[in-house]
Design a protein around this motif. Structure first.
Motif, PDB file in Angstrom:
ATOM      1  N   PHE A   1     -33.450  18.085  -5.909  1.00 46.79           N
ATOM      2  CA  PHE A   1     -32.502  17.231  -6.492  1.00 46.79           C
ATOM      3  C   PHE A   1     -31.007  17.936  -6.663  1.00 46.79           C
ATOM      4  N   MET A   2     -31.288  19.124  -7.045  1.00 47.13           N
ATOM      5  CA  MET A   2     -30.197  20.185  -7.311  1.00 47.13           C
ATOM      6  C   MET A   2     -29.361  20.482  -5.984  1.00 47.13           C
ATOM      7  N   ARG A   3     -30.221  20.682  -4.990  1.00 45.07           N
ATOM      8  CA  ARG A   3     -29.517  21.130  -3.655  1.00 45.07           C
ATOM      9  C   ARG A   3     -28.993  20.079  -3.360  1.00 45.07           C
ATOM     10  N   ARG A   4     -29.473  18.705  -3.446  1.00 47.00           N
ATOM     11  CA  ARG A   4     -28.672  17.461  -2.869  1.00 47.00           C
ATOM     12  C   ARG A   4     -27.382  17.342  -3.650  1.00 47.00           C
ATOM     13  N   THR A   5     -27.405  17.516  -4.792  1.00 47.97           N
ATOM     14  CA  THR A   5     -26.128  17.206  -5.775  1.00 47.97           C
ATOM     15  C   THR A   5     -25.055  18.325  -5.285  1.00 47.97           C
ATOM     16  N   GLN A   6     -25.811  19.417  -5.300  1.00 46.70           N
ATOM     17  CA  GLN A   6     -24.850  20.802  -4.900  1.00 46.70           C
ATOM     18  C   GLN A   6     -24.097  20.193  -3.622  1.00 46.70           C
ATOM     19  N   ALA A   7     -24.793  19.668  -2.457  1.00 49.12           N
ATOM     20  CA  ALA A   7     -24.022  19.182  -1.361  1.00 49.12           C
ATOM     21  C   ALA A   7     -22.948  18.341  -1.617  1.00 49.12           C
ATOM     22  N   ILE A   8     -23.275  17.344  -2.247  1.00 50.70           N
ATOM     23  CA  ILE A   8     -22.166  16.406  -2.610  1.00 50.70           C
ATOM     24  C   ILE A   8     -20.967  17.030  -3.386  1.00 50.70           C
ATOM     25  N   SER A   9     -21.394  17.992  -4.361  1.00 49.85           N
ATOM     26  CA  SER A   9     -20.254  18.548  -5.194  1.00 49.85           C
ATOM     27  C   SER A   9     -19.335  19.431  -3.954  1.00 49.85           C
ATOM     28  N   GLU A  10     -19.886  19.992  -3.000  1.00 53.31           N
ATOM     29  CA  GLU A  10     -19.242  20.772  -1.885  1.00 53.31           C
ATOM     30  C   GLU A  10     -18.209  19.978  -1.011  1.00 53.31           C
ATOM     31  N   LYS A  11     -18.694  18.750  -0.811  1.00 53.46           N
ATOM     32  CA  LYS A  11     -17.935  17.893  -0.319  1.00 53.46           C
ATOM     33  C   LYS A  11     -16.464  17.689  -1.127  1.00 53.46           C
ATOM     34  N   LEU A  12     -16.827  17.564  -2.399  1.00 52.74           N
ATOM     35  CA  LEU A  12     -15.780  17.233  -3.281  1.00 52.74           C
ATOM     36  C   LEU A  12     -14.798  18.343  -3.364  1.00 52.74           C
ATOM     37  N   MET A  13     -15.380  19.609  -3.476  1.00 50.67           N
ATOM     38  CA  MET A  13     -14.885  20.901  -3.443  1.00 50.67           C
ATOM     39  C   MET A  13     -13.653  20.968  -2.219  1.00 50.67           C
ATOM     40  N   LEU A  14     -14.369  20.683  -0.966  1.00 50.84           N
ATOM     41  CA  LEU A  14     -13.313  20.868   0.076  1.00 50.84           C
ATOM     42  C   LEU A  14     -12.188  20.031  -0.010  1.00 50.84           C
TER      43      LEU A  14
ATOM     44  N   PHE B   1     -10.783  18.782  -2.949  1.00 49.84           N
ATOM     45  CA  PHE B   1      -9.764  19.176  -3.879  1.00 49.84           C
ATOM     46  C   PHE B   1      -9.072  20.576  -3.451  1.00 49.84           C
ATOM     47  N   ALA B   2      -9.603  21.220  -2.470  1.00 52.91           N
ATOM     48  CA  ALA B   2      -9.104  22.520  -1.982  1.00 52.91           C
ATOM     49  C   ALA B   2      -7.969  22.187  -1.016  1.00 52.91           C
ATOM     50  N   ARG B   3      -8.274  21.369  -0.345  1.00 52.60           N
ATOM     51  CA  ARG B   3      -7.128  20.699   0.514  1.00 52.60           C
ATOM     52  C   ARG B   3      -5.899  20.179   0.029  1.00 52.60           C
ATOM     53  N   GLY B   4      -6.195  19.244  -1.107  1.00 55.11           N
ATOM     54  CA  GLY B   4      -5.439  18.598  -1.997  1.00 55.11           C
ATOM     55  C   GLY B   4      -4.475  19.798  -2.611  1.00 55.11           C
ATOM     56  N   LEU B   5      -4.836  20.912  -3.167  1.00 54.23           N
ATOM     57  CA  LEU B   5      -4.338  21.885  -3.665  1.00 54.23           C
ATOM     58  C   LEU B   5      -3.502  22.947  -2.980  1.00 54.23           C
ATOM     59  N   GLY B   6      -3.860  22.914  -1.566  1.00 55.33           N
ATOM     60  CA  GLY B   6      -3.253  23.897  -0.641  1.00 55.33           C
ATOM     61  C   GLY B   6      -4.201  25.088  -0.581  1.00 55.33           C
ATOM     62  N   PHE B   7      -5.388  25.169  -1.070  1.00 57.03           N
ATOM     63  CA  PHE B   7      -6.377  26.165  -0.638  1.00 57.03           C
ATOM     64  C   PHE B   7      -7.059  26.061   0.700  1.00 57.03           C
ATOM     65  N   SER B   8      -7.709  27.378   1.065  1.00 55.44           N
ATOM     66  CA  SER B   8      -8.908  27.038   2.433  1.00 55.44           C
ATOM     67  C   SER B   8      -9.900  26.316   2.018  1.00 55.44           C
ATOM     68  N   ASP B   9     -10.445  25.652   2.944  1.00 57.21           N
ATOM     69  CA  ASP B   9     -11.427  24.716   2.686  1.00 57.21           C
ATOM     70  C   ASP B   9     -12.568  25.112   1.833  1.00 57.21           C
ATOM     71  N   ASP B  10     -13.037  26.398   2.147  1.00 59.51           N
ATOM     72  CA  ASP B  10     -14.003  26.578   1.553  1.00 59.51           C
ATOM     73  C   ASP B  10     -13.824  27.660   0.163  1.00 59.51           C
ATOM     74  N   TYR B  11     -12.563  27.468  -0.266  1.00 59.93           N
ATOM     75  CA  TYR B  11     -12.020  28.087  -1.450  1.00 59.93           C
ATOM     76  C   TYR B  11     -13.108  27.693  -2.730  1.00 59.93           C
ATOM     77  N   PHE B  12     -13.328  26.604  -3.055  1.00 60.62           N
ATOM     78  CA  PHE B  12     -14.111  26.433  -4.161  1.00 60.62           C
ATOM     79  C   PHE B  12     -15.508  26.451  -3.894  1.00 60.62           C
ATOM     80  N   ILE B  13     -15.917  26.165  -2.507  1.00 58.34           N
ATOM     81  CA  ILE B  13     -17.321  26.395  -2.557  1.00 58.34           C
ATOM     82  C   ILE B  13     -17.634  27.813  -2.643  1.00 58.34           C
ATOM     83  N   LYS B  14     -16.872  28.644  -2.327  1.00 62.79           N
ATOM     84  CA  LYS B  14     -17.226  29.936  -2.449  1.00 62.79           C
ATOM     85  C   LYS B  14     -17.422  30.435  -3.748  1.00 62.79           C
TER      86      LYS B  14
END
Length: 354
Positions: free
Chosen positions: A129-142, A144-157
């Motif tokens: 369940f945690m892995r599945r929720t993390q995958a959703i989180s990473e979509k949102l992070m991508l 938000f990174a674009r919205g703030l002008g960071f690279s796509d994987d910035y928050f994911i890393k």
């Protein structure tokens, strides 16, 4: 204390369907919600109602264990383990009437998983369940990174749960049943008003178990929203409710706003839910060694560890001020925990409300 004032607000409901082909639209909707509301719900997430219900079954199974069994995995300062009646919010100065069990992905969980003898399938179900929720989180992070002008994987890393210094936490919560025959005093809450300090919180809640309320940060004018106008939050089965945390607020140079929320105690036997209330919160917390600074560099760069420590210290200071006003003695143990004395010779260890 004056009765709470309420108003109906429209909480954005964002679909993650066809994510790859709709990413620009989803990003636009998420950024707008982060800027104006600080709170939104997700539908079409890929996690089914059945999967959510299965995790709630595991959660209820854990909390149904005897306290002596749950105490084999006690809460630790690295934010893992079980606690009961011990989290104090600076907004109230009193302990939330609940118990919770914090789970993480990495080395912090050593010796903090409930035994397979007590709950045979718990660990495997929770981690999936945690892995599945993390995958959703990473979509949102991508997004938000674009919205703030960071690279796509910035928050994911920065929230990579495979790293040994990962702090991301799944929190199982159980709020105790409230006696309908005993009037609940105004100002009593199952969980006092607070804003989360993390990047983003994903909340799972069971329909019909009411109590969640919000006071958007851009509208709140008082400390912890006390005296401001609140909104009751209801959502569809399978939806995930999300709120912006202080970390994303800082990372966006205050462009996005964290939001006060709380769990109100039931007051009206005709309309409110008095039974045991369960929820599951997934806190996207930064890896200790990552660097945090917004694109405009409004605030000095800090590490995830430093940001976390600052949040703990700020919360402890607010709690100490509240308790000083209440005439209650406080002692800090250096890890964000407090010893509370309420005229009782026995000292009790409690958590700062974050």
């Amino acid at each position: 204390m004056a009765p709470t004032k309420y108003i109906d607000r429209t909480i954005p409901r964002i679909s993650l369907a066809n994510f790859n082909s709709r990413i620009d639209t989803i990003t636009e909707e998420l950024v707008r919600a982060a800027e104006t509301d600080g709170f939104f719900s997700l539908k079409d997430t890929g996690i089914s109602v059945g999967e959510i219900e299965a995790m709630f079954v595991q959660s209820a199974g854990f909390f149904a264990l005897p306290d002596e069994e749950k105490a084999t995995v006690p809460w630790l300062a690295k934010n893992v383990g079980w606690e009961k009646n011990s989290q104090i919010r600076p907004s109230t100065g009193t302990a939330d009437m609940k118990e919770s069990y914090q789970l993480q992905f990495g080395e912090n969980m050593k010796d903090s998983w409930i035994s397979s003898k007590a709950l045979p399938d718990f660990r495997e179900t929770a981690l999936e369940f945690m892995r599945r929720t993390q995958a959703i989180s990473e979509k949102l992070m991508l997004c938000f990174a674009r919205g703030l002008g960071f690279s796509d994987d910035y928050f994911i890393k920065a929230h990579d749960v495979s790293r040994p210094d990962s702090q991301t936490t799944l929190r199982l919560l159980h709020y105790f049943e409230v006696d309908k025959k005993t009037p609940v005093p105004e100002g009593y809450f199952r969980a006092g008003a607070h804003a989360d300090w993390d990047f983003l919180t994903l909340l799972f809640q069971q329909p019909g178990q009411s109590g969640l309320e919000i006071c958007p940060g851009r509208e709140a004018v008082t400390s912890f929203g006390i005296g401001d106008v609140w909104t009751k939050v209801d959502f569809e089965a399978g939806d995930i409710v999300c709120n912006i945390g202080d970390l994303l607020m800082s990372w966006s140079d205050d462009r996005f706003k964290s939001t006060f929320h709380r769990v109100r105690a039931p007051m009206d036997p005709q309309t409110d839910y008095y039974g045991p209330r369960y929820s599951i919160a997934f806190f996207n917390q930064p890896c200790s060694s990552c660097t945090i600074q917004g694109p405009l560099k409004k605030y000095p760069a800090v590490t995830g560890e430093e940001f976390t420590r600052s949040a703990m210290n700020r919360n402890f200071a607010a709690l100490k001020a509240k308790k000083d006003a209440m005439g209650v003695e406080n002692e800090d143990d250096g890890h964000g925990a407090v010893s509370q004395r309420l005229g009782n010779p026995e000292t009790r260890r409690v958590r700062v409300g974050v």
